[in-house]
Design a protein around this motif. Structure first.
Motif, PDB file in Angstrom:
ATOM      1  N   ARG A 131      10.610  24.731   9.109  1.00 14.13           N
ATOM      2  CA  ARG A 131      10.796  23.494   8.333  1.00 14.13           C
ATOM      3  C   ARG A 131      11.295  23.808   6.920  1.00 14.13           C
ATOM      4  NH1 ARG A 131       8.159  18.583  10.235  1.00 14.13           N
ATOM      5  NH2 ARG A 131       8.412  17.872   8.117  1.00 14.13           N
ATOM      6  N   ILE A 186      -5.133   0.802   6.207  1.00  5.75           N
ATOM      7  CA  ILE A 186      -5.836   1.858   6.943  1.00  5.75           C
ATOM      8  C   ILE A 186      -6.712   2.634   5.965  1.00  5.75           C
ATOM      9  CG2 ILE A 186      -5.528   3.987   8.281  1.00  5.75           C
ATOM     10  CD1 ILE A 186      -3.057   2.610   9.514  1.00  5.75           C
ATOM     11  N   VAL A 216       0.891  -1.173   0.000  1.00 11.98           N
ATOM     12  CA  VAL A 216       0.000   0.000   0.000  1.00 11.98           C
ATOM     13  C   VAL A 216       0.919   1.209   0.000  1.00 11.98           C
ATOM     14  CG1 VAL A 216      -1.955   1.112   1.111  1.00 11.98           C
ATOM     15  CG2 VAL A 216      -1.343  -1.221   1.721  1.00 11.98           C
ATOM     16  N   ARG A 265      10.547   2.775   5.228  1.00 14.12           N
ATOM     17  CA  ARG A 265      10.422   1.379   4.798  1.00 14.12           C
ATOM     18  C   ARG A 265      11.261   1.161   3.537  1.00 14.12           C
ATOM     19  NH1 ARG A 265       4.839  -1.730   3.701  1.00 14.12           N
ATOM     20  NH2 ARG A 265       5.701  -3.697   2.954  1.00 14.12           N
ATOM     21  N   ILE A 282       3.571   9.640  13.173  1.00 14.05           N
ATOM     22  CA  ILE A 282       4.398  10.776  12.758  1.00 14.05           C
ATOM     23  C   ILE A 282       4.513  11.805  13.885  1.00 14.05           C
ATOM     24  CG2 ILE A 282       4.071  10.578  10.276  1.00 14.05           C
ATOM     25  CD1 ILE A 282       1.943  12.797  10.490  1.00 14.05           C
ATOM     26  N   GLY A 283       5.646  12.445  13.929  1.00 10.52           N
ATOM     27  CA  GLY A 283       5.873  13.392  15.007  1.00 10.52           C
ATOM     28  C   GLY A 283       6.809  14.496  14.579  1.00 10.52           C
ATOM     29  N   THR A 300       0.136  11.050   3.584  1.00 11.95           N
ATOM     30  CA  THR A 300      -1.317  10.951   3.691  1.00 11.95           C
ATOM     31  C   THR A 300      -1.774  10.706   5.136  1.00 11.95           C
ATOM     32  OG1 THR A 300      -1.063   8.600   3.264  1.00 11.95           O
ATOM     33  CG2 THR A 300      -1.603   9.981   1.370  1.00 11.95           C
ATOM     34  N   PRO A 306       4.906  15.706   4.860  1.00  9.51           N
ATOM     35  CA  PRO A 306       4.328  15.152   3.629  1.00  9.51           C
ATOM     36  C   PRO A 306       3.582  13.845   3.894  1.00  9.51           C
ATOM     37  CG  PRO A 306       6.680  15.602   3.368  1.00  9.51           C
ATOM     38  CD  PRO A 306       6.371  15.713   4.832  1.00  9.51           C
ATOM     39  N   GLN A 340       3.739   5.146  11.370  1.00  5.48           N
ATOM     40  CA  GLN A 340       4.937   5.382  12.184  1.00  5.48           C
ATOM     41  C   GLN A 340       4.666   6.478  13.226  1.00  5.48           C
ATOM     42  OE1 GLN A 340       8.513   6.996  10.851  1.00  5.48           O
ATOM     43  NE2 GLN A 340       7.641   8.771   9.855  1.00  5.48           N
ATOM     44  N   GLY A 386       1.072   5.596   0.120  1.00 11.22           N
ATOM     45  CA  GLY A 386       0.365   6.865   0.273  1.00 11.22           C
ATOM     46  C   GLY A 386       1.078   7.871  -0.618  1.00 11.22           C
ATOM     47  N   GLY A 387       1.774   8.819   0.002  1.00  9.02           N
ATOM     48  CA  GLY A 387       2.513   9.811  -0.765  1.00  9.02           C
ATOM     49  C   GLY A 387       3.927   9.353  -1.126  1.00  9.02           C
ATOM     50  N   GLY A 388       4.317   8.168  -0.708  1.00 11.51           N
ATOM     51  CA  GLY A 388       5.663   7.663  -1.023  1.00 11.51           C
ATOM     52  C   GLY A 388       6.754   8.498  -0.372  1.00 11.51           C
ATOM     53  N   SER A 389       6.450   9.117   0.779  1.00 14.77           N
ATOM     54  CA  SER A 389       7.441   9.999   1.410  1.00 14.77           C
ATOM     55  C   SER A 389       8.166   9.327   2.573  1.00 14.77           C
ATOM     56  CB  SER A 389       6.765  11.288   1.898  1.00 14.77           C
ATOM     57  OG  SER A 389       5.820  11.014   2.906  1.00 14.77           O
ATOM     58  N   ASN A 390       7.881   8.039   2.772  1.00 15.66           N
ATOM     59  CA  ASN A 390       8.601   7.310   3.824  1.00 15.66           C
ATOM     60  C   ASN A 390       8.987   5.927   3.323  1.00 15.66           C
ATOM     61  OD1 ASN A 390       9.664   7.645   6.398  1.00 15.66           O
ATOM     62  ND2 ASN A 390       8.033   6.490   7.371  1.00 15.66           N
TER      63      ASN A 390
END
Ligand SMILES: Cc1cc2nc3c(=O)[nH]c(=O)nc-3n(C[C@H](O)[C@H](O)[C@H](O)COP(=O)(O)OP(=O)(O)OC[C@H]3O[C@@H](n4cnc5c(N)ncnc54)[C@H](O)[C@@H]3O)c2cc1C
Length: 346
Positions: free
Chosen positions: A226, A181, A53, A340, A131-132, A122, A120, A129, A55-59
């Motif tokens: 940021r 999810i 799956v 990942r 996010i934080g 979804t 970044p 993870q 999402g935005g492919g940012s992780n």
């Protein structure tokens, strides 16, 4: 998408991951409704093969091609589903962009997500993870997570306490492959409870001449910090922090701090543990601004690996391994990727 899904064979993924590395999915499936998703999960090439799956492919780092289908959840509704004088529960479909969700809640006058602005990805990936940023974690505000079990197509609802949130971790991350999810519910407050005592927020507000800030002011200040610190993936491929801050026993942290008094050490979730700054460890090994071909470490942040153009996922992974090895040798501390890795084992 009138059946609620759209497919593409041999789909390029380069524009679908923020590192901007080249990879191909044998089958790309965009899904807009839970009913269509339940149907897609019965297709033999999804049911019988490992699928991913996205999402935005940012992780994610594509160190190779994903083996099976890649599913992208596209439903993007946001609404308030419950409210009282003090709180509201906001429900977002998995495909909503996290930053849009933060801005939407701020526009409603809801407080809580302001420190998590500009991350970044979804809403569906946010609990994975936990996010934080800037002293806040998304898990603190989670009311419930709805996840479809790929084996049965049934949707299960997890209350906050059942999500096992920890630092960049959750049951959804630990039980990868068992949760799709589909929606996220957040419990947010109508009253501000601002957290300003984190790296530069108070100073940025002061510089802007704001002495009684709103949640939107805090979000704007953090967005400014940021933007100055993190490379924009649109211009320089990256996935934010490549490594987690290592968690070590307190005794280890104290021994390291004696040898390296500048090493930043933070509280961890458990009293007998401490969190070390991975960026400091990497910087101390001299990696900031390093470049091997098109794979590099950002000038502005030692935790951020960057793709200067044509780096492959395998080249970025190789650089990350060299960084982690050097930290291990110098400090005897093991770095673990936050993101990942697909197509290779870390
Ligand atoms: C410039 C930059 C800054 C960043 N800053 C931060 C930061 O401050 N704090 C932080 O925590 N992270 C940060 N990140 C990392 C990233 O933004 C988050 O981890 C984000 O939640 C990833 O979302 P995504 O949709 O892109 O997930 P993806 O990269 O697409 O996927 C990540 C993981 O989640 C899984 N997944 C995605 N969607 C679902 C779903 N619906 N159901 C089940 N599994 C799913 C994927 O299979 C994968 O394992 C940053 C990244 C970048 C590029």
């Amino acid at each position: 998408m009138n059946q609620g899904f759209r497919t593409q064979r041999d789909a390029p993924l380069r524009g679908r991951n923020t590192f901007g590395v080249t990879a191909h999915a044998p089958l790309w499936i965009e899904v807009t409704t839970p009913e269509a998703l339940a149907g897609v999960l019965t297709w033999p090439e999804v049911r019988d093969e490992p699928f991913l799956v996205i999402g935005g492919g940012s992780n994610i780092l594509f160190a190779g091609d994903p083996q099976g289908a890649v599913i992208s959840l596209r439903a993007r509704d946001i609404r308030i589903v419950e409210q009282s004088d003090q709180h509201a529960v906001v429900r977002a479909d998995a495909g909503v962009r996290w930053h849009d969700l933060v801005q939407w809640t701020l526009r409603q006058g809801l407080n809580g997500l302001e420190n998590l602005v500009l991350i970044p990805g979804t809403a569906g990936a946010a609990p994975i993870q936990n996010i934080g940023a800037y002293g806040t974690e998304a898990g603190e505000f989670v009311h419930a997570v709805e996840s479809m079990d790929p084996a049965t197509g049934r949707v299960r609802r997890f209350r906050q306490a059942e999500c096992d949130f920890a630092y960049r971790d959750s049951r959804f991350k630990r039980e990868a492959g068992r949760h799709l999810i589909v929606a996220l519910e957040l419990r947010l407050s109508w009253r501000p409870r601002l957290r300003l005592n984190y790296a530069g927020i108070a100073q940025a507000l002061e510089a802007a001449g704001i002495d009684s800030p709103s949640a939107q002011d805090v979000a704007d200040a953090i967005a400014g910090i940021r933007r100055a610190k993190l490379p924009d993936p649109e211009r320089l491929g990256n996935a934010g922090s490549f490594f987690k801050n290592p968690i070590v026993p307190t005794a280890v942290a104290e021994a390291l701090q004696e040898r390296f008094p500048d090493l930043p050490v933070f509280a961890a979730n458990r009293p007998e543990q401490r969190k070390l700054s991975a960026a400091w460890l990497i910087d101390a090994c001299g990696w900031k601004g390093h470049r091997t071909g098109d794979a590099g470490i950002a000038d502005s942040h030692a935790l951020v690996l960057v793709n200067h153009g044509q780096a492959s996922g395998a080249e970025l992974l190789d650089l990350a391994r060299r960084v982690a090895d050097s930290v291990q040798q110098r400090f005897d501390v093991m770095l673990e990727p936050e993101l990942r890795v697909i197509g290779a084992v870390w």
